[in-house]
Motif scaffolding. Sequence first.
Motif, short mmCIF file in Angstrom:
data_model
loop_
_atom_site.label_atom_id
_atom_site.label_comp_id
_atom_site.label_asym_id
_atom_site.label_seq_id
_atom_site.Cartn_x
_atom_site.Cartn_y
_atom_site.Cartn_z
N UNK A 158 4.02 -9.70 3.95
CA UNK A 158 3.47 -9.05 5.15
C UNK A 158 2.89 -7.69 4.83
N UNK A 159 2.52 -7.47 3.57
CA UNK A 159 2.02 -6.15 3.18
C UNK A 159 0.71 -5.81 3.87
N UNK A 160 -0.05 -6.82 4.27
CA UNK A 160 -1.32 -6.58 4.96
C UNK A 160 -1.14 -6.54 6.48
N UNK A 161 -0.02 -7.02 6.97
CA UNK A 161 0.24 -7.04 8.42
C UNK A 161 1.71 -6.68 8.65
N UNK A 162 1.99 -5.40 8.77
CA UNK A 162 3.37 -4.92 8.87
C UNK A 162 4.09 -5.46 10.10
N UNK A 163 3.34 -5.80 11.15
CA UNK A 163 3.98 -6.30 12.37
C UNK A 163 4.60 -7.67 12.19
N UNK A 164 4.20 -8.42 11.18
CA UNK A 164 4.74 -9.76 10.94
C UNK A 164 5.92 -9.76 9.98
N UNK A 165 6.36 -8.58 9.54
CA UNK A 165 7.46 -8.49 8.58
C UNK A 165 8.77 -8.93 9.19
N UNK A 166 9.59 -9.54 8.37
CA UNK A 166 10.96 -9.90 8.77
C UNK A 166 11.91 -8.83 8.25
N UNK A 167 13.20 -9.05 8.44
CA UNK A 167 14.18 -8.13 7.87
C UNK A 167 14.19 -8.24 6.35
N UNK A 168 13.63 -9.33 5.82
CA UNK A 168 13.56 -9.53 4.37
C UNK A 168 12.20 -9.06 3.85
N UNK A 169 11.84 -7.85 4.15
CA UNK A 169 10.55 -7.33 3.73
C UNK A 169 10.40 -7.43 2.22
N UNK A 170 9.27 -7.93 1.69
CA UNK A 170 7.98 -8.17 2.34
C UNK A 170 7.75 -9.61 2.79
N UNK A 171 8.79 -10.39 3.01
CA UNK A 171 8.63 -11.76 3.49
C UNK A 171 8.33 -11.72 4.99
N UNK A 172 7.41 -12.58 5.45
CA UNK A 172 7.07 -12.62 6.87
C UNK A 172 8.21 -13.25 7.68
N UNK A 173 8.19 -13.03 8.99
CA UNK A 173 9.25 -13.54 9.85
C UNK A 173 9.28 -15.06 9.86
N UNK A 174 8.10 -15.70 9.90
CA UNK A 174 8.06 -17.16 9.92
C UNK A 174 8.62 -17.74 8.63
N UNK B 266 18.62 -13.48 10.27
CA UNK B 266 17.24 -13.61 9.79
C UNK B 266 16.39 -14.43 10.74
N UNK B 267 17.03 -15.33 11.50
CA UNK B 267 16.28 -16.15 12.45
C UNK B 267 15.89 -15.39 13.70
N UNK B 268 16.75 -14.48 14.15
CA UNK B 268 16.53 -13.84 15.46
C UNK B 268 15.97 -12.43 15.36
N UNK B 269 16.06 -11.79 14.21
CA UNK B 269 15.65 -10.39 14.08
C UNK B 269 14.29 -10.28 13.41
N UNK B 270 13.71 -9.10 13.54
CA UNK B 270 12.46 -8.80 12.84
C UNK B 270 12.53 -7.37 12.31
N UNK B 271 11.43 -6.88 11.78
CA UNK B 271 11.43 -5.58 11.12
C UNK B 271 11.67 -4.42 12.08
N UNK B 272 11.56 -4.67 13.39
CA UNK B 272 11.77 -3.59 14.36
C UNK B 272 13.26 -3.30 14.59
N UNK B 273 14.14 -4.19 14.15
CA UNK B 273 15.57 -3.98 14.32
C UNK B 273 16.04 -2.87 13.38
N UNK B 274 17.08 -2.13 13.76
CA UNK B 274 17.58 -1.06 12.88
C UNK B 274 18.00 -1.59 11.52
N UNK B 275 17.63 -0.85 10.49
CA UNK B 275 17.92 -1.30 9.12
C UNK B 275 19.43 -1.37 8.85
#
Length: 264
Positions: free
Chosen positions: A111-127, A201-210
Amino acid sequence: PSLRAPMFLLIGSLALADLLAGLGLVANFAVRYLLRPPSEAAELAAAGLLLAAFSASVCSLLAITVDRYLSLYNALTYHSERTLGFTCAMVLLMWLLCLGVGVLPPLGWNCLRDQSSCSILRPVTKDNAAVLAVTFLLLFALMMQLYLQICKIAFRHAQQIAVQHQFIATAQATSTRKGLSTLSLILGTFALCWIPFAIYSLVADSSYPAVYTYSLALPATCNSLINPIIYAFRNPDIQKSLWLACCGCIPSTFSSRPRTSSDV
């Protein structure tokens, strides 16, 4: 010579995977917090190493489970079918598959090109993180089903042995309890370490507190520290080999009782 059996090759694969998982954690920490700004190539490489290592660790645990099941289910033909060469080929195929998972982030699973699609496992996307989490939960369900079958077969073997050799009931009960405690330790530890993080990992995304991510990832990473205790140091053959390597002797406290299927 007893450590040259296929089962110990699988334990060696697990040890290598857990070692690489530890190195991957160090690499991810160094890339994320010591490199300013972090290099994209380094971030993707560190993430790929971590994904490959943890995939190999989980797959090695599954392979050990399958090997234990087949050793009981096909007891008569197990040693002729599961040769060292066959096991080496299966381990090599498993590692190639896990390395394939590790190269997914550099190939586009990022998700380095689209930070909004990042998951908690950055840089892996949420999907893609959801796909990994669901795959893990399915593997855990398979492991649990196999261990339930192992338990049933072990109970049946223990009853047959007790009838044939007229074992004392208390000795059989002790052996069965030991096997059940081992199964409970394996499944319980694996579930406690990994399932909370997989569900998160299924329910959270990068906006959740680290801090939530780190608090749930810590038990998952500690599983690599616990695996040697469960799968290696509790094994009598490995214990004897360590005693011979360290002091050249085997303590007299080692039990001479042959292991039965109830010990799993």
